[in-house]
Design an enzyme around this catalytic site. Structure first.
Site, PDB file in Angstrom:
ATOM      1  N   HIS A  49      65.929 -73.572  65.655  1.00  0.00           N
ATOM      2  CA  HIS A  49      66.366 -74.939  65.393  1.00  0.00           C
ATOM      3  C   HIS A  49      67.876 -75.038  65.594  1.00  0.00           C
ATOM      4  O   HIS A  49      68.575 -74.022  65.685  1.00  0.00           O
ATOM      5  CB  HIS A  49      66.006 -75.347  63.960  1.00  0.00           C
ATOM      6  CG  HIS A  49      66.625 -74.457  62.937  1.00  0.00           C
ATOM      7  ND1 HIS A  49      65.908 -73.559  62.189  1.00  0.00           N
ATOM      8  CD2 HIS A  49      67.912 -74.296  62.575  1.00  0.00           C
ATOM      9  CE1 HIS A  49      66.730 -72.895  61.407  1.00  0.00           C
ATOM     10  NE2 HIS A  49      67.955 -73.320  61.636  1.00  0.00           N
TER      11      HIS A  49
HETATM   12  C1  T46 Z   1      69.394 -71.977  59.307  1.00  0.00           C
HETATM   13  C2  T46 Z   1      68.968 -70.557  59.349  1.00  0.00           C
HETATM   14  C3  T46 Z   1      70.115 -69.615  59.565  1.00  0.00           C
HETATM   15  C4  T46 Z   1      64.719 -75.349  51.470  1.00  0.00           C
HETATM   16  O1  T46 Z   1      63.892 -75.979  50.779  1.00  0.00           O
HETATM   17  N1  T46 Z   1      66.057 -75.346  51.142  1.00  0.00           N
HETATM   18  C5  T46 Z   1      66.979 -74.684  51.860  1.00  0.00           C
HETATM   19  O2  T46 Z   1      68.177 -74.721  51.511  1.00  0.00           O
HETATM   20  C6  T46 Z   1      66.561 -73.978  53.025  1.00  0.00           C
HETATM   21  C7  T46 Z   1      67.577 -73.239  53.876  1.00  0.00           C
HETATM   22  C8  T46 Z   1      65.233 -73.988  53.349  1.00  0.00           C
HETATM   23  N2  T46 Z   1      64.337 -74.656  52.578  1.00  0.00           N
HETATM   24  C9  T46 Z   1      62.915 -74.591  52.930  1.00  0.00           C
HETATM   25  C10 T46 Z   1      62.521 -75.248  54.232  1.00  0.00           C
HETATM   26  C11 T46 Z   1      61.304 -74.470  54.643  1.00  0.00           C
HETATM   27  O3  T46 Z   1      60.173 -75.010  54.003  1.00  0.00           O
HETATM   28  O4  T46 Z   1      62.540 -73.227  53.055  1.00  0.00           O
HETATM   29  C12 T46 Z   1      61.556 -73.065  54.069  1.00  0.00           C
HETATM   30  C13 T46 Z   1      62.012 -72.054  55.116  1.00  0.00           C
HETATM   31  O5  T46 Z   1      63.100 -72.628  55.861  1.00  0.00           O
HETATM   32  P1  T46 Z   1      63.260 -72.402  57.431  1.00  0.00           P
HETATM   33  O6  T46 Z   1      61.947 -72.241  58.073  1.00  0.00           O
HETATM   34  O7  T46 Z   1      64.160 -73.494  57.959  1.00  0.00           O
HETATM   35  O8  T46 Z   1      64.040 -70.995  57.456  1.00  0.00           O
HETATM   36  P2  T46 Z   1      64.784 -70.293  58.678  1.00  0.00           P
HETATM   37  O9  T46 Z   1      65.062 -68.908  58.267  1.00  0.00           O
HETATM   38  O10 T46 Z   1      64.041 -70.505  59.949  1.00  0.00           O
HETATM   39  O11 T46 Z   1      66.172 -71.104  58.820  1.00  0.00           O
HETATM   40  C14 T46 Z   1      67.152 -70.999  57.794  1.00  0.00           C
HETATM   41  C15 T46 Z   1      67.735 -72.370  57.468  1.00  0.00           C
HETATM   42  O12 T46 Z   1      66.674 -73.283  57.130  1.00  0.00           O
HETATM   43  C16 T46 Z   1      68.515 -72.960  58.622  1.00  0.00           C
HETATM   44  O13 T46 Z   1      69.244 -74.083  58.191  1.00  0.00           O
HETATM   45  O14 T46 Z   1      70.355 -72.368  59.952  1.00  0.00           O
HETATM   46  O15 T46 Z   1      68.212 -70.131  58.200  1.00  0.00           O
END
Ligand code: T46
Length: 137
Positions: A49
């Site tokens: 993303h």
């Molecule tokens: C990024 C990279 C480096 C939340 O509810 N609160 C939060 O602050 C975050 C970061 C995530 N979430 C939830 C959203 C999803 O349901 O946690 C779940 C996993 O998040 P995501 O799939 O976006 O995780 P990554 O590791 O793909 O991405 C994360 C960050 O979301 C993103 O902003 O830049 O780490």
């Protein structure tokens, strides 16, 4: 591409090392949110993303991981994070994928904004349209 790496302040003494950083001083934003990622299988990739407004610093405080960064305009970079004293700044409009996590990796992230799913661009074609000026999202 709006990325940069930076080493933070370190204090060494006979007891070990202390690293510190301050919002709006060592990182160019007030820190509104901190999250950390760990227990990632070495074959797993995360991210996929970009963000519209969010600025972040990624610090691998333990172990090792890699980040692929793409500006959607043909420029790609890979950064290895394995030094708890080093941070990777990622600005808005950069597609980010994390991979190559060691079993013991802990990736700490300092963020300029509270969590907002509307700030994410999670589709690569939408991302390239966005950075090429089609900002009608
Ligand atoms: C990024 C990279 C480096 C939340 O509810 N609160 C939060 O602050 C975050 C970061 C995530 N979430 C939830 C959203 C999803 O349901 O946690 C779940 C996993 O998040 P995501 O799939 O976006 O995780 P990554 O590791 O793909 O991405 C994360 C960050 O979301 C993103 O902003 O830049 O780490």
């Amino acid at each position: 591409m709006d990325i940069k790496t930076k080493n933070f302040h370190q204090k060494h003494d006979s007891r070990g090392t202390l690293t510190f950083l301050e919002g709006e001083r060592d990182v160019p934003f007030a820190i509104k949110r901190i999250y950390y990622i760990y227990g990632v299988h070495p074959e797993e990739r995360r991210g996929f993303h970009a963000h519209k407004r969010l600025q972040q610093y990624l610090i691998c405080v333990h172990g090792k991981c890699s980040v692929m960064l793409d500006n959607g305009l043909g420029q790609r970079d890979h950064v290895v994070l394995e030094d708890p004293n080093a941070g990777l700044y990622v600005g808005p409009g950069v597609w980010c994928e994390m991979y190559g996590f060691s079993a013991d990796a802990v990736l700490l992230v300092l963020a300029s904004e509270y969590y907002d799913e509307a700030d994410y661009i999670r589709d690569y074609d939408t991302f390239t349209t966005y950075v090429n000026g089609g900002r009608t999202l």
